[in-house]
Design an enzyme around this catalytic site. Structure first.
Site, PDB file in Angstrom:
ATOM      1  N   CYS A   1      33.342  31.633  42.777  1.00  0.00           N
ATOM      2  CA  CYS A   1      34.040  33.003  42.854  1.00  0.00           C
ATOM      3  C   CYS A   1      33.968  33.581  44.242  1.00  0.00           C
ATOM      4  O   CYS A   1      32.704  33.828  44.549  1.00  0.00           O
ATOM      5  CB  CYS A   1      33.857  33.803  41.649  1.00  0.00           C
ATOM      6  SG  CYS A   1      34.594  35.496  41.784  1.00  0.00           S
TER       7      CYS A   1
ATOM      8  N   CYS B   1      32.298  37.037  44.046  1.00  0.00           N
ATOM      9  CA  CYS B   1      30.769  36.843  43.459  1.00  0.00           C
ATOM     10  C   CYS B   1      29.922  36.516  44.853  1.00  0.00           C
ATOM     11  O   CYS B   1      28.767  36.961  45.148  1.00  0.00           O
ATOM     12  CB  CYS B   1      30.674  36.023  42.470  1.00  0.00           C
ATOM     13  SG  CYS B   1      31.060  36.517  40.822  1.00  0.00           S
TER      14      CYS B   1
ATOM     15  N   THR C   1      45.435  36.799  42.271  1.00  0.00           N
ATOM     16  CA  THR C   1      45.072  35.558  42.887  1.00  0.00           C
ATOM     17  C   THR C   1      43.508  35.494  43.004  1.00  0.00           C
ATOM     18  O   THR C   1      43.014  34.266  43.183  1.00  0.00           O
ATOM     19  CB  THR C   1      45.494  35.739  44.441  1.00  0.00           C
ATOM     20  OG1 THR C   1      44.970  36.772  44.917  1.00  0.00           O
ATOM     21  CG2 THR C   1      47.063  35.788  44.542  1.00  0.00           C
TER      22      THR C   1
ATOM     23  N   HIS D   1      38.349  37.645  39.647  1.00  0.00           N
ATOM     24  CA  HIS D   1      37.198  38.687  39.543  1.00  0.00           C
ATOM     25  C   HIS D   1      37.705  40.034  39.475  1.00  0.00           C
ATOM     26  O   HIS D   1      38.473  40.272  40.347  1.00  0.00           O
ATOM     27  CB  HIS D   1      36.274  38.330  40.625  1.00  0.00           C
ATOM     28  CG  HIS D   1      35.001  38.971  40.671  1.00  0.00           C
ATOM     29  ND1 HIS D   1      33.742  38.523  40.672  1.00  0.00           N
ATOM     30  CD2 HIS D   1      34.860  40.287  40.531  1.00  0.00           C
ATOM     31  CE1 HIS D   1      32.794  39.607  40.567  1.00  0.00           C
ATOM     32  NE2 HIS D   1      33.410  40.596  40.564  1.00  0.00           N
TER      33      HIS D   1
ATOM     34  N   HIS E   1      39.092  43.118  40.054  1.00  0.00           N
ATOM     35  CA  HIS E   1      39.261  44.123  41.226  1.00  0.00           C
ATOM     36  C   HIS E   1      40.317  45.147  41.052  1.00  0.00           C
ATOM     37  O   HIS E   1      41.340  45.048  40.459  1.00  0.00           O
ATOM     38  CB  HIS E   1      39.181  43.483  42.488  1.00  0.00           C
ATOM     39  CG  HIS E   1      40.499  42.599  42.434  1.00  0.00           C
ATOM     40  ND1 HIS E   1      40.398  41.373  41.678  1.00  0.00           N
ATOM     41  CD2 HIS E   1      41.813  42.288  42.901  1.00  0.00           C
ATOM     42  CE1 HIS E   1      41.563  40.635  41.965  1.00  0.00           C
ATOM     43  NE2 HIS E   1      42.551  41.213  42.836  1.00  0.00           N
TER      44      HIS E   1
ATOM     45  N   HIS F   1      42.473  47.598  43.556  1.00  0.00           N
ATOM     46  CA  HIS F   1      43.088  47.884  44.694  1.00  0.00           C
ATOM     47  C   HIS F   1      43.245  49.498  44.901  1.00  0.00           C
ATOM     48  O   HIS F   1      43.688  50.208  44.068  1.00  0.00           O
ATOM     49  CB  HIS F   1      44.368  47.413  45.074  1.00  0.00           C
ATOM     50  CG  HIS F   1      44.527  45.997  44.967  1.00  0.00           C
ATOM     51  ND1 HIS F   1      44.637  44.963  45.899  1.00  0.00           N
ATOM     52  CD2 HIS F   1      44.560  45.039  43.952  1.00  0.00           C
ATOM     53  CE1 HIS F   1      44.802  43.890  45.668  1.00  0.00           C
ATOM     54  NE2 HIS F   1      44.761  43.707  44.395  1.00  0.00           N
TER      55      HIS F   1
HETATM   56  P1  5GP Z   1      44.973  39.901  43.672  1.00  0.00           P
HETATM   57  O1  5GP Z   1      46.470  39.261  44.418  1.00  0.00           O
HETATM   58  O2  5GP Z   1      44.129  39.087  42.754  1.00  0.00           O
HETATM   59  O3  5GP Z   1      45.709  41.179  42.955  1.00  0.00           O
HETATM   60  O4  5GP Z   1      44.197  40.722  44.970  1.00  0.00           O
HETATM   61  C1  5GP Z   1      43.219  39.786  45.615  1.00  0.00           C
HETATM   62  C2  5GP Z   1      43.241  40.720  47.022  1.00  0.00           C
HETATM   63  O5  5GP Z   1      41.782  40.069  47.825  1.00  0.00           O
HETATM   64  C3  5GP Z   1      44.240  40.492  48.101  1.00  0.00           C
HETATM   65  O6  5GP Z   1      44.717  41.318  48.514  1.00  0.00           O
HETATM   66  C4  5GP Z   1      43.578  39.349  49.251  1.00  0.00           C
HETATM   67  O7  5GP Z   1      44.065  39.913  50.377  1.00  0.00           O
HETATM   68  C5  5GP Z   1      41.901  39.853  48.971  1.00  0.00           C
HETATM   69  N1  5GP Z   1      41.282  38.820  49.630  1.00  0.00           N
HETATM   70  C6  5GP Z   1      41.292  37.592  49.071  1.00  0.00           C
HETATM   71  N2  5GP Z   1      40.106  36.725  49.644  1.00  0.00           N
HETATM   72  C7  5GP Z   1      39.524  37.856  50.473  1.00  0.00           C
HETATM   73  C8  5GP Z   1      38.264  37.829  51.267  1.00  0.00           C
HETATM   74  O8  5GP Z   1      37.784  36.674  51.272  1.00  0.00           O
HETATM   75  N3  5GP Z   1      37.911  38.850  51.579  1.00  0.00           N
HETATM   76  C9  5GP Z   1      38.712  40.257  51.704  1.00  0.00           C
HETATM   77  N4  5GP Z   1      37.950  41.216  52.154  1.00  0.00           N
HETATM   78  N5  5GP Z   1      39.747  40.234  50.556  1.00  0.00           N
HETATM   79  C10 5GP Z   1      40.085  38.973  50.187  1.00  0.00           C
HETATM   80 ZN    ZN Z   2      33.163  36.739  40.367  1.00  0.00          ZN
END
Ligand code: 5GP
Ligand code: ZN
Length: 113
Positions: A4, A7, A94, A97, A99, A101
């Protein structure tokens, strides 16, 4: 969870731009910011998404929300901010885990709600 990304960020195996940390929560700047301020708040224990919150782990979701409020003070977000958690495929999650924003620093006119 070894595979992950978040993680691994918590473990320090992948570098991140830390904003806030306590016993339960880690927060860092999104690598692909969608607003002038774009911070991710995550529990240190792996939970896949909002859809996996249970009576046993919900304290960690609450700790994330406490951290959101603390970060808003720390980052001087008195102009307002938006908190989003994508859950599952249709919502565009994407990273599996949990999160939250935090988006801020611009007027967010386009509203889903
Ligand atoms: P989701 O699309 O799951 O709601 O948000 C995942 C977020 O994680 C995205 O906005 C993406 O830019 C961010 N993200 C993905 N991989 C990394 C990383 O390795 N480092 C950081 N700082 N953000 C990441
Ligand atoms: Zn995780």
């Amino acid at each position: 969870m070894a595979d992950c990304i978040f993680c691994r960020i918590i473990a320090g195996e992948i570098p991140s731009n830390k904003v806030y940390e306590n016993e339960y929560v880690y927060a860092f700047r999104d690598i692909n910011p969608q607003a002038p301020v774009h911070i991710l708040v995550i529990p240190k224990e792996h939970i896949a998404s909002v859809g996996e919150i249970t009576p046993e782990n919900s304290v960690l979701a609450a700790k994330c929300m406490e951290a959101v409020a603390e970060i808003a003070r720390q980052e001087n977000l008195e102009g307002g901010f938006r908190v989003i958690s994508n859950c599952g495929k249709d919502a565009g999650q994407t990273v599996p885990h949990l999160h939250f924003h935090i988006l801020a620093g611009k007027s967010m006119g386009e509203k889903l709600l």
